[in-house]
Design a protein around this motif. Structure first.
Motif, PDB file in Angstrom:
ATOM      1  N   GLY A 197       8.979  22.732  59.608  1.00  0.00           N
ATOM      2  CA  GLY A 197       7.892  23.658  59.084  1.00  0.00           C
ATOM      3  C   GLY A 197       8.063  23.920  57.626  1.00  0.00           C
ATOM      4  N   LEU A 198       9.108  23.927  57.005  1.00  0.00           N
ATOM      5  CA  LEU A 198       9.488  24.135  55.740  1.00  0.00           C
ATOM      6  C   LEU A 198       9.043  22.790  55.018  1.00  0.00           C
ATOM      7  CD1 LEU A 198      13.051  25.688  55.973  1.00  0.00           C
ATOM      8  CD2 LEU A 198      10.896  26.949  55.076  1.00  0.00           C
ATOM      9  N   ASN A 199       9.652  21.575  55.625  1.00  0.00           N
ATOM     10  CA  ASN A 199       9.331  20.298  54.851  1.00  0.00           C
ATOM     11  C   ASN A 199       7.650  20.020  54.837  1.00  0.00           C
ATOM     12  OD1 ASN A 199      12.111  18.724  56.247  1.00  0.00           O
ATOM     13  ND2 ASN A 199      11.908  19.502  54.284  1.00  0.00           N
ATOM     14  N   SER A 200       7.078  20.602  55.738  1.00  0.00           N
ATOM     15  CA  SER A 200       5.445  20.639  55.793  1.00  0.00           C
ATOM     16  C   SER A 200       4.787  21.404  54.654  1.00  0.00           C
ATOM     17  CB  SER A 200       4.751  20.717  56.939  1.00  0.00           C
ATOM     18  OG  SER A 200       4.932  22.050  57.505  1.00  0.00           O
ATOM     19  N   LEU A 201       5.529  22.201  54.119  1.00  0.00           N
ATOM     20  CA  LEU A 201       5.194  23.130  52.997  1.00  0.00           C
ATOM     21  C   LEU A 201       5.467  22.472  51.855  1.00  0.00           C
ATOM     22  CD1 LEU A 201       5.881  26.620  54.738  1.00  0.00           C
ATOM     23  CD2 LEU A 201       3.400  25.639  54.554  1.00  0.00           C
ATOM     24  N   TRP A 202       6.221  22.985  51.191  1.00  0.00           N
ATOM     25  CA  TRP A 202       6.744  22.695  49.691  1.00  0.00           C
ATOM     26  C   TRP A 202       8.241  22.550  49.702  1.00  0.00           C
ATOM     27  CZ3 TRP A 202       4.030  27.255  50.621  1.00  0.00           C
ATOM     28  CH2 TRP A 202       4.881  28.385  50.627  1.00  0.00           C
ATOM     29  N   VAL A 203       8.833  22.747  50.555  1.00  0.00           N
ATOM     30  CA  VAL A 203      10.455  22.768  50.758  1.00  0.00           C
ATOM     31  C   VAL A 203      10.754  21.173  50.785  1.00  0.00           C
ATOM     32  CG1 VAL A 203      12.389  23.466  51.828  1.00  0.00           C
ATOM     33  CG2 VAL A 203      10.604  24.808  51.592  1.00  0.00           C
ATOM     34  N   ASP A 204      11.526  20.592  49.591  1.00  0.00           N
ATOM     35  CA  ASP A 204      12.124  19.320  49.865  1.00  0.00           C
ATOM     36  C   ASP A 204      13.208  18.905  50.297  1.00  0.00           C
ATOM     37  OD1 ASP A 204      12.872  20.414  47.632  1.00  0.00           O
ATOM     38  OD2 ASP A 204      12.104  18.706  46.213  1.00  0.00           O
ATOM     39  N   ASP A 205      14.072  20.282  50.189  1.00  0.00           N
ATOM     40  CA  ASP A 205      15.552  19.862  50.691  1.00  0.00           C
ATOM     41  C   ASP A 205      15.974  21.171  51.241  1.00  0.00           C
ATOM     42  OD1 ASP A 205      18.212  19.379  51.008  1.00  0.00           O
ATOM     43  OD2 ASP A 205      18.519  19.522  48.695  1.00  0.00           O
ATOM     44  N   VAL A 206      16.222  20.877  52.743  1.00  0.00           N
ATOM     45  CA  VAL A 206      16.780  22.075  53.679  1.00  0.00           C
ATOM     46  C   VAL A 206      18.092  21.693  54.202  1.00  0.00           C
ATOM     47  CG1 VAL A 206      16.483  23.196  55.849  1.00  0.00           C
ATOM     48  CG2 VAL A 206      14.643  22.239  54.565  1.00  0.00           C
ATOM     49  N   VAL A 207      18.928  22.544  53.751  1.00  0.00           N
ATOM     50  CA  VAL A 207      20.622  22.441  54.271  1.00  0.00           C
ATOM     51  C   VAL A 207      20.520  23.146  55.413  1.00  0.00           C
ATOM     52  CG1 VAL A 207      22.874  22.974  53.560  1.00  0.00           C
ATOM     53  CG2 VAL A 207      21.155  22.150  51.824  1.00  0.00           C
ATOM     54  N   GLU A 208      21.055  22.588  56.573  1.00  0.00           N
ATOM     55  CA  GLU A 208      21.220  23.208  57.841  1.00  0.00           C
ATOM     56  C   GLU A 208      22.637  23.683  58.332  1.00  0.00           C
ATOM     57  OE1 GLU A 208      18.846  20.938  60.853  1.00  0.00           O
ATOM     58  OE2 GLU A 208      17.763  20.178  59.633  1.00  0.00           O
ATOM     59  N   ALA A 209      22.722  24.930  58.751  1.00  0.00           N
ATOM     60  CA  ALA A 209      23.934  25.328  59.240  1.00  0.00           C
ATOM     61  C   ALA A 209      23.831  25.766  60.585  1.00  0.00           C
ATOM     62  CB  ALA A 209      24.530  26.277  58.313  1.00  0.00           C
ATOM     63  N   LEU A 223      18.781  26.985  52.294  1.00  0.00           N
ATOM     64  CA  LEU A 223      19.682  27.046  53.264  1.00  0.00           C
ATOM     65  C   LEU A 223      19.367  27.595  54.478  1.00  0.00           C
ATOM     66  CD1 LEU A 223      22.610  26.646  53.984  1.00  0.00           C
ATOM     67  CD2 LEU A 223      23.174  28.909  52.796  1.00  0.00           C
ATOM     68  N   LEU A 224      19.305  26.735  55.627  1.00  0.00           N
ATOM     69  CA  LEU A 224      18.932  27.430  57.128  1.00  0.00           C
ATOM     70  C   LEU A 224      20.116  27.713  57.966  1.00  0.00           C
ATOM     71  CD1 LEU A 224      16.546  27.881  59.137  1.00  0.00           C
ATOM     72  CD2 LEU A 224      16.323  25.465  59.390  1.00  0.00           C
ATOM     73  N   ALA A 225      20.407  28.966  58.365  1.00  0.00           N
ATOM     74  CA  ALA A 225      21.567  29.103  59.119  1.00  0.00           C
ATOM     75  C   ALA A 225      20.860  29.581  60.449  1.00  0.00           C
ATOM     76  CB  ALA A 225      22.279  30.329  58.729  1.00  0.00           C
ATOM     77  N   GLU A 226      20.815  28.698  61.544  1.00  0.00           N
ATOM     78  CA  GLU A 226      20.386  28.998  62.854  1.00  0.00           C
ATOM     79  C   GLU A 226      21.058  28.086  63.963  1.00  0.00           C
ATOM     80  OE1 GLU A 226      18.593  29.678  66.171  1.00  0.00           O
ATOM     81  OE2 GLU A 226      17.243  30.344  64.625  1.00  0.00           O
ATOM     82  N   ALA A 269      29.055  31.134  59.466  1.00  0.00           N
ATOM     83  CA  ALA A 269      30.353  30.771  58.579  1.00  0.00           C
ATOM     84  C   ALA A 269      30.301  29.410  58.036  1.00  0.00           C
ATOM     85  CB  ALA A 269      31.618  30.589  59.421  1.00  0.00           C
ATOM     86  N   ILE A 270      29.381  28.419  58.260  1.00  0.00           N
ATOM     87  CA  ILE A 270      29.314  27.136  57.884  1.00  0.00           C
ATOM     88  C   ILE A 270      28.266  27.336  56.890  1.00  0.00           C
ATOM     89  CG2 ILE A 270      27.894  25.041  58.327  1.00  0.00           C
ATOM     90  CD1 ILE A 270      29.008  25.186  61.144  1.00  0.00           C
ATOM     91  N   ALA A 271      27.170  28.283  56.997  1.00  0.00           N
ATOM     92  CA  ALA A 271      26.249  28.550  55.910  1.00  0.00           C
ATOM     93  C   ALA A 271      26.851  29.299  54.529  1.00  0.00           C
ATOM     94  CB  ALA A 271      25.295  29.661  56.376  1.00  0.00           C
ATOM     95  N   PHE A 272      27.649  30.058  55.041  1.00  0.00           N
ATOM     96  CA  PHE A 272      28.423  30.491  53.703  1.00  0.00           C
ATOM     97  C   PHE A 272      28.992  29.684  52.921  1.00  0.00           C
ATOM     98  CE2 PHE A 272      31.598  33.753  51.695  1.00  0.00           C
ATOM     99  CZ  PHE A 272      30.610  34.394  50.704  1.00  0.00           C
TER     100      PHE A 272
END
Length: 123
Positions: free
Chosen positions: A19-31, A4-7, A35-38
């Motif tokens: 950057g996360l996807n180029s490593l080993w993270v296959d699913d990034v939930v963006e907020a 979960l990425l809050a920015e 408040a949206i992140a929570f």
């Protein structure tokens, strides 16, 4: 792995997500804010890691950390921010942040921090 990425900066969110996807993270939930992140966090029990900026509208990163820790969750949380002064770092750690990455950063720095917070992720 699900992060979960809050920015609030759309550009920075895309840079970090790539950057996360180029490593080993296959699913990034963006907020776009804390408040949206929570809300996303409460909806999805499968979040492996939370990355949050400090300065965001509606709910800042520190408030997000406090809200997540208030649920009893032990999910690893990393603060990614321009707030580099020692007092701010200590405040974030006391709130429950597992690690801290100061902007600007490069891919190797991001990877090293992720491996420190989630040692099992790189294996």
């Amino acid at each position: 792995m699900k992060v979960l990425l809050a920015e609030d900066s759309g550009v920075m969110r895309k840079i970090i997500a790539r950057g996360l996807n180029s490593l080993w993270v296959d699913d990034v939930v963006e907020a776009a804010d804390g408040a949206i992140a929570f809300e996303e966090f409460k909806k999805d029990p499968n979040i492996d890691l939370v990355l949050t900026d400090w300065n965001m509208p509606n709910m800042n990163g520190l408030e997000l950390v406090q809200a997540i820790r208030g649920t009893g969750s032990k999910v690893p949380i990393m603060m990614i921010t321009t707030e580099a002064e020692k007092g701010r770092v200590l405040e974030a750690i006391q709130a429950g942040v597992n690690d801290y990455l100061v902007k600007p950063f490069d891919q190797p720095m991001l990877q090293a921090k992720l491996e420190r917070v989630l040692p099992q992720a790189s294996s």
